[in-house]
Scaffold this motif. Sequence first.
Motif, PDB file in Angstrom:
ATOM      1  N   LEU A  99      30.338   8.103  21.271  1.00 29.60           N
ATOM      2  CA  LEU A  99      30.334   8.852  20.011  1.00 29.60           C
ATOM      3  C   LEU A  99      29.117   8.437  19.191  1.00 29.60           C
ATOM      4  CD1 LEU A  99      31.658  10.837  18.074  1.00 29.60           C
ATOM      5  CD2 LEU A  99      33.098   8.957  17.241  1.00 29.60           C
ATOM      6  N   ASP A 100      28.176   9.348  19.066  1.00 28.78           N
ATOM      7  CA  ASP A 100      26.943   9.077  18.328  1.00 28.78           C
ATOM      8  C   ASP A 100      27.239   8.923  16.834  1.00 28.78           C
ATOM      9  OD1 ASP A 100      23.850   9.158  18.436  1.00 28.78           O
ATOM     10  OD2 ASP A 100      24.364  10.534  16.800  1.00 28.78           O
ATOM     11  N   ASP A 101      26.572   7.993  16.194  1.00 31.77           N
ATOM     12  CA  ASP A 101      26.780   7.731  14.764  1.00 31.77           C
ATOM     13  C   ASP A 101      26.492   8.950  13.891  1.00 31.77           C
ATOM     14  OD1 ASP A 101      27.459   5.157  15.421  1.00 31.77           O
ATOM     15  OD2 ASP A 101      25.689   4.228  14.541  1.00 31.77           O
ATOM     16  N   HIS A 102      25.666   9.871  14.384  1.00 30.10           N
ATOM     17  CA  HIS A 102      25.264  11.022  13.583  1.00 30.10           C
ATOM     18  C   HIS A 102      25.840  12.339  14.097  1.00 30.10           C
ATOM     19  CE1 HIS A 102      22.710   8.418  11.246  1.00 30.10           C
ATOM     20  NE2 HIS A 102      22.305   7.890  12.378  1.00 30.10           N
ATOM     21  N   TYR A 103      26.765  12.274  15.025  1.00 27.26           N
ATOM     22  CA  TYR A 103      27.418  13.480  15.543  1.00 27.26           C
ATOM     23  C   TYR A 103      28.192  14.133  14.400  1.00 27.26           C
ATOM     24  CZ  TYR A 103      30.417  16.396  18.494  1.00 27.26           C
ATOM     25  OH  TYR A 103      31.080  17.448  19.069  1.00 27.26           O
ATOM     26  N   ASP A 104      27.979  15.428  14.179  1.00 28.79           N
ATOM     27  CA  ASP A 104      28.596  16.130  13.049  1.00 28.79           C
ATOM     28  C   ASP A 104      30.062  16.442  13.360  1.00 28.79           C
ATOM     29  OD1 ASP A 104      29.379  17.951  11.017  1.00 28.79           O
ATOM     30  OD2 ASP A 104      27.276  18.436  10.675  1.00 28.79           O
ATOM     31  N   LEU A 105      30.944  15.646  12.818  1.00 30.80           N
ATOM     32  CA  LEU A 105      32.377  15.759  13.079  1.00 30.80           C
ATOM     33  C   LEU A 105      32.987  17.007  12.456  1.00 30.80           C
ATOM     34  CD1 LEU A 105      33.127  12.035  12.271  1.00 30.80           C
ATOM     35  CD2 LEU A 105      33.105  13.049  14.561  1.00 30.80           C
ATOM     36  N   LEU A 106      32.460  17.434  11.337  1.00 31.24           N
ATOM     37  CA  LEU A 106      32.995  18.616  10.650  1.00 31.24           C
ATOM     38  C   LEU A 106      32.503  19.900  11.311  1.00 31.24           C
ATOM     39  CD1 LEU A 106      32.619  17.449   6.942  1.00 31.24           C
ATOM     40  CD2 LEU A 106      34.621  17.277   8.415  1.00 31.24           C
ATOM     41  N   GLU A 107      31.202  20.002  11.510  1.00 29.97           N
ATOM     42  CA  GLU A 107      30.626  21.208  12.096  1.00 29.97           C
ATOM     43  C   GLU A 107      31.142  21.457  13.510  1.00 29.97           C
ATOM     44  OE1 GLU A 107      26.264  22.475  13.564  1.00 29.97           O
ATOM     45  OE2 GLU A 107      26.407  22.012  11.427  1.00 29.97           O
ATOM     46  N   ASN A 108      31.388  20.396  14.252  1.00 29.06           N
ATOM     47  CA  ASN A 108      31.846  20.524  15.633  1.00 29.06           C
ATOM     48  C   ASN A 108      33.368  20.595  15.755  1.00 29.06           C
ATOM     49  OD1 ASN A 108      29.339  20.529  17.220  1.00 29.06           O
ATOM     50  ND2 ASN A 108      29.021  18.579  16.180  1.00 29.06           N
ATOM     51  N   ALA A 141      33.533  13.786  -1.445  1.00 31.24           N
ATOM     52  CA  ALA A 141      32.770  14.953  -1.003  1.00 31.24           C
ATOM     53  C   ALA A 141      32.844  15.067   0.522  1.00 31.24           C
ATOM     54  CB  ALA A 141      31.322  14.824  -1.444  1.00 31.24           C
ATOM     55  N   PRO A 142      32.970  16.289   1.043  1.00 28.44           N
ATOM     56  CA  PRO A 142      33.031  16.460   2.503  1.00 28.44           C
ATOM     57  C   PRO A 142      31.846  15.834   3.239  1.00 28.44           C
ATOM     58  CG  PRO A 142      33.559  18.519   1.399  1.00 28.44           C
ATOM     59  CD  PRO A 142      33.108  17.549   0.334  1.00 28.44           C
ATOM     60  N   GLU A 143      30.684  15.812   2.625  1.00 29.40           N
ATOM     61  CA  GLU A 143      29.506  15.225   3.262  1.00 29.40           C
ATOM     62  C   GLU A 143      29.711  13.749   3.606  1.00 29.40           C
ATOM     63  OE1 GLU A 143      29.194  16.782   0.081  1.00 29.40           O
ATOM     64  OE2 GLU A 143      28.945  18.673   1.135  1.00 29.40           O
ATOM     65  N   SER A 144      30.604  13.099   2.872  1.00 33.83           N
ATOM     66  CA  SER A 144      30.878  11.682   3.111  1.00 33.83           C
ATOM     67  C   SER A 144      31.640  11.439   4.405  1.00 33.83           C
ATOM     68  CB  SER A 144      31.686  11.101   1.943  1.00 33.83           C
ATOM     69  OG  SER A 144      30.960  11.192   0.747  1.00 33.83           O
ATOM     70  N   PHE A 145      32.139  12.508   5.021  1.00 35.36           N
ATOM     71  CA  PHE A 145      32.955  12.378   6.227  1.00 35.36           C
ATOM     72  C   PHE A 145      32.378  13.172   7.393  1.00 35.36           C
ATOM     73  CE2 PHE A 145      35.432  11.964   2.381  1.00 35.36           C
ATOM     74  CZ  PHE A 145      35.939  10.687   2.549  1.00 35.36           C
ATOM     75  N   ARG A 146      31.123  13.547   7.289  1.00 37.43           N
ATOM     76  CA  ARG A 146      30.473  14.409   8.281  1.00 37.43           C
ATOM     77  C   ARG A 146      30.190  13.678   9.601  1.00 37.43           C
ATOM     78  NH1 ARG A 146      29.025  19.236   8.216  1.00 37.43           N
ATOM     79  NH2 ARG A 146      29.378  19.510   6.008  1.00 37.43           N
ATOM     80  N   SER A 147      29.946  12.370   9.548  1.00 30.73           N
ATOM     81  CA  SER A 147      29.607  11.606  10.754  1.00 30.73           C
ATOM     82  C   SER A 147      30.103  10.171  10.597  1.00 30.73           C
ATOM     83  CB  SER A 147      28.091  11.605  10.969  1.00 30.73           C
ATOM     84  OG  SER A 147      27.457  10.883   9.924  1.00 30.73           O
ATOM     85  N   VAL A 148      30.031   9.424  11.689  1.00 27.39           N
ATOM     86  CA  VAL A 148      30.398   8.007  11.633  1.00 27.39           C
ATOM     87  C   VAL A 148      29.513   7.297  10.618  1.00 27.39           C
ATOM     88  CG1 VAL A 148      30.448   5.843  12.938  1.00 27.39           C
ATOM     89  CG2 VAL A 148      31.285   7.959  13.998  1.00 27.39           C
ATOM     90  N   ALA A 149      28.223   7.571  10.647  1.00 26.32           N
ATOM     91  CA  ALA A 149      27.289   6.935   9.713  1.00 26.32           C
ATOM     92  C   ALA A 149      27.638   7.278   8.267  1.00 26.32           C
ATOM     93  CB  ALA A 149      25.853   7.358  10.026  1.00 26.32           C
ATOM     94  N   ALA A 150      27.994   8.532   8.008  1.00 22.76           N
ATOM     95  CA  ALA A 150      28.354   8.949   6.649  1.00 22.76           C
ATOM     96  C   ALA A 150      29.652   8.274   6.201  1.00 22.76           C
ATOM     97  CB  ALA A 150      28.495  10.470   6.585  1.00 22.76           C
ATOM     98  N   ILE A 151      30.618   8.179   7.100  1.00 15.92           N
ATOM     99  CA  ILE A 151      31.886   7.520   6.761  1.00 15.92           C
ATOM    100  C   ILE A 151      31.647   6.045   6.482  1.00 15.92           C
ATOM    101  CG2 ILE A 151      34.165   6.855   7.631  1.00 15.92           C
ATOM    102  CD1 ILE A 151      34.118   9.526   9.249  1.00 15.92           C
ATOM    103  N   GLU A 152      30.818   5.419   7.304  1.00 15.63           N
ATOM    104  CA  GLU A 152      30.510   4.000   7.099  1.00 15.63           C
ATOM    105  C   GLU A 152      29.824   3.789   5.744  1.00 15.63           C
ATOM    106  OE1 GLU A 152      28.731   0.290   9.612  1.00 15.63           O
ATOM    107  OE2 GLU A 152      27.767   2.232   9.896  1.00 15.63           O
ATOM    108  N   GLU A 153      28.876   4.647   5.417  1.00 14.58           N
ATOM    109  CA  GLU A 153      28.179   4.550   4.128  1.00 14.58           C
ATOM    110  C   GLU A 153      29.156   4.761   2.965  1.00 14.58           C
ATOM    111  OE1 GLU A 153      24.848   7.164   1.846  1.00 14.58           O
ATOM    112  OE2 GLU A 153      24.415   6.652   3.931  1.00 14.58           O
ATOM    113  N   PHE A 154      30.013   5.780   3.088  1.00 15.72           N
ATOM    114  CA  PHE A 154      31.018   6.044   2.059  1.00 15.72           C
ATOM    115  C   PHE A 154      31.933   4.840   1.881  1.00 15.72           C
ATOM    116  CE2 PHE A 154      35.459   7.083   1.280  1.00 15.72           C
ATOM    117  CZ  PHE A 154      35.385   7.627   0.014  1.00 15.72           C
ATOM    118  N   ALA A 155      32.438   4.301   2.993  1.00 25.71           N
ATOM    119  CA  ALA A 155      33.385   3.176   2.926  1.00 25.71           C
ATOM    120  C   ALA A 155      32.747   1.950   2.279  1.00 25.71           C
ATOM    121  CB  ALA A 155      33.899   2.846   4.320  1.00 25.71           C
TER     122      ALA A 155
END
Length: 87
Positions: free
Chosen positions: A24-33, A62-76
């Motif tokens: 699972l790539d850190d930048h894989y778009d979880l929402l779009e996919n 914001a939904p952008e905070s959950f778009r990818s593993v990297a975004a979730i990690e940054e949000f957390a």
Amino acid sequence: MPNAQAIKAFLVEEFLPDVPAAQLDDHYDLLENGVIDSLGLLKVIAWLEDRYGINTDEVDLAPESFRSVAAIEEFAAAASGATAEAA
């Protein structure tokens, strides 16, 4: 401290059981996919609250905070700091 490996493990267990966490790539778009939908977002948020003690009443969800593993990690990481400052 939030980390990508724990986030990946959760996401794979809950949403991608046939995918190894290492793939699972850190930048894989979880929402779009379509990996995470609106109910899935609630699961992720609840997990973050439990795992990292984040008070979601005190942070912007914001939904952008959950778009990818990297975004979730940054949000957390940011939300953990915000919750600690509010305490």
